[in-house]
Write a protein that holds these residues in place. Structure first.
Motif, PDB file in Angstrom:
ATOM      1  N   PRO A   1       0.821  -1.222   0.000  1.00  0.00           N
ATOM      2  CA  PRO A   1       0.000   0.000   0.000  1.00  0.00           C
ATOM      3  C   PRO A   1       0.848   1.262   0.000  1.00  0.00           C
ATOM      4  CG  PRO A   1       0.033  -0.982   2.178  1.00  0.00           C
ATOM      5  CD  PRO A   1       0.747  -1.940   1.270  1.00  0.00           C
ATOM      6  N   THR A   2       0.332   2.297  -0.618  1.00  0.00           N
ATOM      7  CA  THR A   2       0.980   3.608  -0.634  1.00  0.00           C
ATOM      8  C   THR A   2      -0.056   4.680  -0.317  1.00  0.00           C
ATOM      9  OG1 THR A   2       0.598   3.742  -3.018  1.00  0.00           O
ATOM     10  CG2 THR A   2       2.743   2.940  -2.311  1.00  0.00           C
ATOM     11  N   LEU A   3       0.426   5.817   0.145  1.00  0.00           N
ATOM     12  CA  LEU A   3      -0.478   6.918   0.474  1.00  0.00           C
ATOM     13  C   LEU A   3      -1.229   7.390  -0.767  1.00  0.00           C
ATOM     14  CD1 LEU A   3       1.788   9.075   2.824  1.00  0.00           C
ATOM     15  CD2 LEU A   3      -0.225   7.755   3.484  1.00  0.00           C
ATOM     16  N   PRO A   4      -2.462   7.817  -0.608  1.00  0.00           N
ATOM     17  CA  PRO A   4      -3.209   8.348  -1.761  1.00  0.00           C
ATOM     18  C   PRO A   4      -2.484   9.532  -2.388  1.00  0.00           C
ATOM     19  CG  PRO A   4      -4.662   7.991   0.135  1.00  0.00           C
ATOM     20  CD  PRO A   4      -3.264   7.809   0.631  1.00  0.00           C
TER      21      PRO A   4
ATOM     22  N   ARG B   1      -8.251   7.792   8.041  1.00  0.00           N
ATOM     23  CA  ARG B   1      -7.512   7.250   9.185  1.00  0.00           C
ATOM     24  C   ARG B   1      -8.246   6.100   9.850  1.00  0.00           C
ATOM     25  NH1 ARG B   1      -5.430  11.600  13.330  1.00  0.00           N
ATOM     26  NH2 ARG B   1      -4.615   9.662  14.211  1.00  0.00           N
ATOM     27  N   SER B   2      -9.567   6.083   9.770  1.00  0.00           N
ATOM     28  CA  SER B   2     -10.329   5.011  10.400  1.00  0.00           C
ATOM     29  C   SER B   2     -10.345   3.743   9.555  1.00  0.00           C
ATOM     30  CB  SER B   2     -11.767   5.461  10.662  1.00  0.00           C
ATOM     31  OG  SER B   2     -12.471   5.649   9.443  1.00  0.00           O
ATOM     32  N   SER B   3      -9.754   3.787   8.371  1.00  0.00           N
ATOM     33  CA  SER B   3      -9.744   2.639   7.469  1.00  0.00           C
ATOM     34  C   SER B   3      -8.305   2.178   7.250  1.00  0.00           C
ATOM     35  CB  SER B   3     -10.380   3.021   6.135  1.00  0.00           C
ATOM     36  OG  SER B   3      -9.504   3.874   5.419  1.00  0.00           O
ATOM     37  N   ASN B   4      -8.117   1.359   6.225  1.00  0.00           N
ATOM     38  CA  ASN B   4      -6.772   0.896   5.878  1.00  0.00           C
ATOM     39  C   ASN B   4      -5.993   1.918   5.064  1.00  0.00           C
ATOM     40  OD1 ASN B   4      -7.119  -1.713   7.011  1.00  0.00           O
ATOM     41  ND2 ASN B   4      -8.258  -2.364   5.216  1.00  0.00           N
ATOM     42  N   VAL B   5      -6.649   3.005   4.659  1.00  0.00           N
ATOM     43  CA  VAL B   5      -6.059   3.911   3.677  1.00  0.00           C
ATOM     44  C   VAL B   5      -4.959   4.792   4.259  1.00  0.00           C
ATOM     45  CG1 VAL B   5      -6.573   5.868   2.162  1.00  0.00           C
ATOM     46  CG2 VAL B   5      -8.126   3.925   2.261  1.00  0.00           C
ATOM     47  N   LEU B   6      -5.105   5.189   5.511  1.00  0.00           N
ATOM     48  CA  LEU B   6      -4.170   6.148   6.094  1.00  0.00           C
ATOM     49  C   LEU B   6      -3.741   5.654   7.477  1.00  0.00           C
ATOM     50  CD1 LEU B   6      -2.949   8.852   5.210  1.00  0.00           C
ATOM     51  CD2 LEU B   6      -4.719  10.015   6.510  1.00  0.00           C
TER      52      LEU B   6
ATOM     53  N   PRO C   1     -17.641   0.287  -5.266  1.00  0.00           N
ATOM     54  CA  PRO C   1     -17.080   1.540  -5.804  1.00  0.00           C
ATOM     55  C   PRO C   1     -15.999   2.152  -4.903  1.00  0.00           C
ATOM     56  CG  PRO C   1     -19.193   1.974  -4.760  1.00  0.00           C
ATOM     57  CD  PRO C   1     -18.940   0.504  -4.596  1.00  0.00           C
ATOM     58  N   PHE C   2     -14.973   1.359  -4.593  1.00  0.00           N
ATOM     59  CA  PHE C   2     -13.917   1.805  -3.681  1.00  0.00           C
ATOM     60  C   PHE C   2     -13.254   3.091  -4.188  1.00  0.00           C
ATOM     61  CE2 PHE C   2     -13.057  -2.889  -2.409  1.00  0.00           C
ATOM     62  CZ  PHE C   2     -14.228  -2.899  -1.667  1.00  0.00           C
ATOM     63  N   LYS C   3     -12.842   3.940  -3.244  1.00  0.00           N
ATOM     64  CA  LYS C   3     -12.288   5.248  -3.606  1.00  0.00           C
ATOM     65  C   LYS C   3     -10.764   5.276  -3.665  1.00  0.00           C
ATOM     66  CE  LYS C   3     -15.980   8.182  -1.779  1.00  0.00           C
ATOM     67  NZ  LYS C   3     -16.252   9.336  -0.907  1.00  0.00           N
ATOM     68  N   PHE C   4     -10.110   4.282  -3.048  1.00  0.00           N
ATOM     69  CA  PHE C   4      -8.654   4.321  -2.938  1.00  0.00           C
ATOM     70  C   PHE C   4      -8.059   2.967  -3.326  1.00  0.00           C
ATOM     71  CE2 PHE C   4     -10.396   7.346   0.100  1.00  0.00           C
ATOM     72  CZ  PHE C   4      -9.698   8.506  -0.216  1.00  0.00           C
ATOM     73  N   ASP C   5      -6.791   2.989  -3.696  1.00  0.00           N
ATOM     74  CA  ASP C   5      -6.123   1.779  -4.176  1.00  0.00           C
ATOM     75  C   ASP C   5      -6.200   0.621  -3.184  1.00  0.00           C
ATOM     76  OD1 ASP C   5      -5.377   2.546  -6.698  1.00  0.00           O
ATOM     77  OD2 ASP C   5      -3.430   3.331  -6.089  1.00  0.00           O
ATOM     78  N   TYR C   6      -5.927   0.882  -1.913  1.00  0.00           N
ATOM     79  CA  TYR C   6      -5.846  -0.207  -0.942  1.00  0.00           C
ATOM     80  C   TYR C   6      -6.910  -0.050   0.140  1.00  0.00           C
ATOM     81  CZ  TYR C   6      -1.718  -1.644  -3.407  1.00  0.00           C
ATOM     82  OH  TYR C   6      -0.873  -2.081  -4.393  1.00  0.00           O
ATOM     83  N   THR C   7      -8.135   0.180  -0.317  1.00  0.00           N
ATOM     84  CA  THR C   7      -9.258   0.185   0.612  1.00  0.00           C
ATOM     85  C   THR C   7      -9.325  -1.153   1.339  1.00  0.00           C
ATOM     86  OG1 THR C   7     -10.454   1.659  -0.860  1.00  0.00           O
ATOM     87  CG2 THR C   7     -11.741   0.509   0.807  1.00  0.00           C
ATOM     88  N   THR C   8      -9.004  -2.222   0.635  1.00  0.00           N
ATOM     89  CA  THR C   8      -8.884  -3.558   1.206  1.00  0.00           C
ATOM     90  C   THR C   8      -7.689  -4.224   0.542  1.00  0.00           C
ATOM     91  OG1 THR C   8     -10.067  -5.622   1.674  1.00  0.00           O
ATOM     92  CG2 THR C   8     -10.394  -4.652  -0.494  1.00  0.00           C
TER      93      THR C   8
END
Length: 379
Positions: free
Chosen positions: A109-112, A126-131, A278-285
């Protein structure tokens, strides 16, 4: 009989990583043991479960003695590490020295990027895997350093479902990187086209980063074009759930929200007409987006977004439709296409099913994993 110790920060058979470990233990011959901070469920798949405690984010730092004790009890022929991009440094732990080992690296994973930050608030990310802190670390992690750590630890075989891991480590001398695509169960049930009262289904965590706000915004457009359509949200409760429910409530009885555990997800998917993630970020999961693969496995056409965890399994125009993240009109257009055009619906139902059965089945994953075990044990 080969004795395998699976080392993973936290284990749940309901999550993508835990599901992969479980399917491996069930399908690859051997005596499988689990070492983790905490096993939430699914313990029956293992000959032994060793919960060593400690913090999830820093596992297993600070628990070296407990890790060593667990390995001394198991006496494994092979240690199978399950981690992300920091897995190469996990392999260097002194407690693992002397053990034959390999790594499954589930994601890098990388930062958005700058353009993606507007898709959600910092608190939502921050509450998810994204940050998370580990995402910050892996963003700046030099690939040569990770490769050198693996070679020094003797863990030169790496399994991964993530194309980025395969691309970054596969070019490094001395490493054998094996790509797999997982998540497809074998099930005889099949989705059917319904022009009168079709259902769109989403299954996953109640998080904005998973595009639930995008889906709710798109649903009004879909309903205007397909008046009988319904939206069924199978949600795992998260802190954002009340706000999501408030938005869902505005659409009346056309939206059904389920927050209790679903006893048979495949039945829910087979009863729908379109599945969307419809995920918004590369590594939502972690790649692959497991529910999306399960939808394909019962012949349910899918609409996803152009992000890494979906791209791992969805090939736009081949086995499903992909749209840009956080784009309600584009999402609505793709959903309407599948709901109104039976010929297109059947084409993607067939193509998705073929992808799932031929490329993504658990037997294929087990086969590749067993081959990797043999290579490490006899290499």
């Amino acid at each position: 009989m080969t004795r395998v110790a699976h080392v993973i920060a936290e284990f749940s058979a309901r999550e993508a990583m835990g599901r992969t470990v479980t399917e491996t233990a069930n399908r690859v011959p051997g005596e499988h043991h689990l070492i983790t901070t905490h096993a939430i469920d699914g313990q029956d798949a293992f000959a032994g479960v060793h919960e060593i405690g400690g913090a999830l984010e820093t596992f297993p730092l600070g628990r070296s003695d407990a890790l060593r004790d667990a390995l001394d009890k198991i006496r494994p022929d092979l240690v199978h590490l399950h981690a992300g991009a920091l897995g190469p440094f996990l392999a260097l732990l002194p407690a693992l020295r002397g053990h034959r080992k390999l790594l499954t690296a589930y994601a890098w994973p990388t930062l958005p990027g700058p353009g993606a930050w507007r898709r959600a608030t910092v608190a939502e990310m921050r509450s998810s895997n994204v940050l998370r802190a580990r995402v910050v670390v892996t963003t700046v992690l030099p690939v040569p350093l990770a490769a050198a750590a693996l070679r020094r630890a003797g863990a030169t075989t790496v399994l991964t479902p993530d194309p980025r891991v395969a691309d970054r480590l596969g070019r490094r001398h001395g490493l054998n990187v094996v790509r797999f695509t997982s998540g497809a169960p074998v099930d005889p049930r099949r989705a059917r086209f319904d022009a009168e009262r079709p259902t769109i289904v989403f299954a996953g965590r109640a998080e904005v980063v998973r595009g639930l706000d995008t889906l709710l915004a798109a649903f009004g457009r879909v309903r205007a074009a397909v008046p009988g359509v319904r939206l069924r949200l199978l949600l795992i409760p998260r802190p954002e759930l009340p706000r999501i429910l408030a938005r869902a409530g505005a659409a009346g009885d056309a939206i059904e929200v389920v927050t209790e555990p679903v006893p048979d997800l495949l039945a829910e998917l087979a009863a729908a007409q379109v599945g969307t993630w419809p995920f918004k970020f590369d590594y939502t999961t972690s790649p692959p987006a497991m529910a999306l693969v399960e939808a394909m496995a019962v012949g349910l056409p899918v609409v996803g977004t152009d992000v890494a965890c979906v791209r791992a399994v969805l090939d736009h125009g081949v086995n499903g439709l992909s749209v840009p993240p956080a784009d309600p009109p584009a999402l609505a257009g793709a959903l309407i296409t599948l709901l109104r055009d039976e010929v297109t619906w059947r084409r993607y139902a067939k193509a998705g099913l073929e992808s799932a059965t031929q490329r993504m089945g658990w037997d294929r994953v087990a086969e590749k994993t067993e081959e990797a075990y043999v290579a490490v044990l006899h290499g």
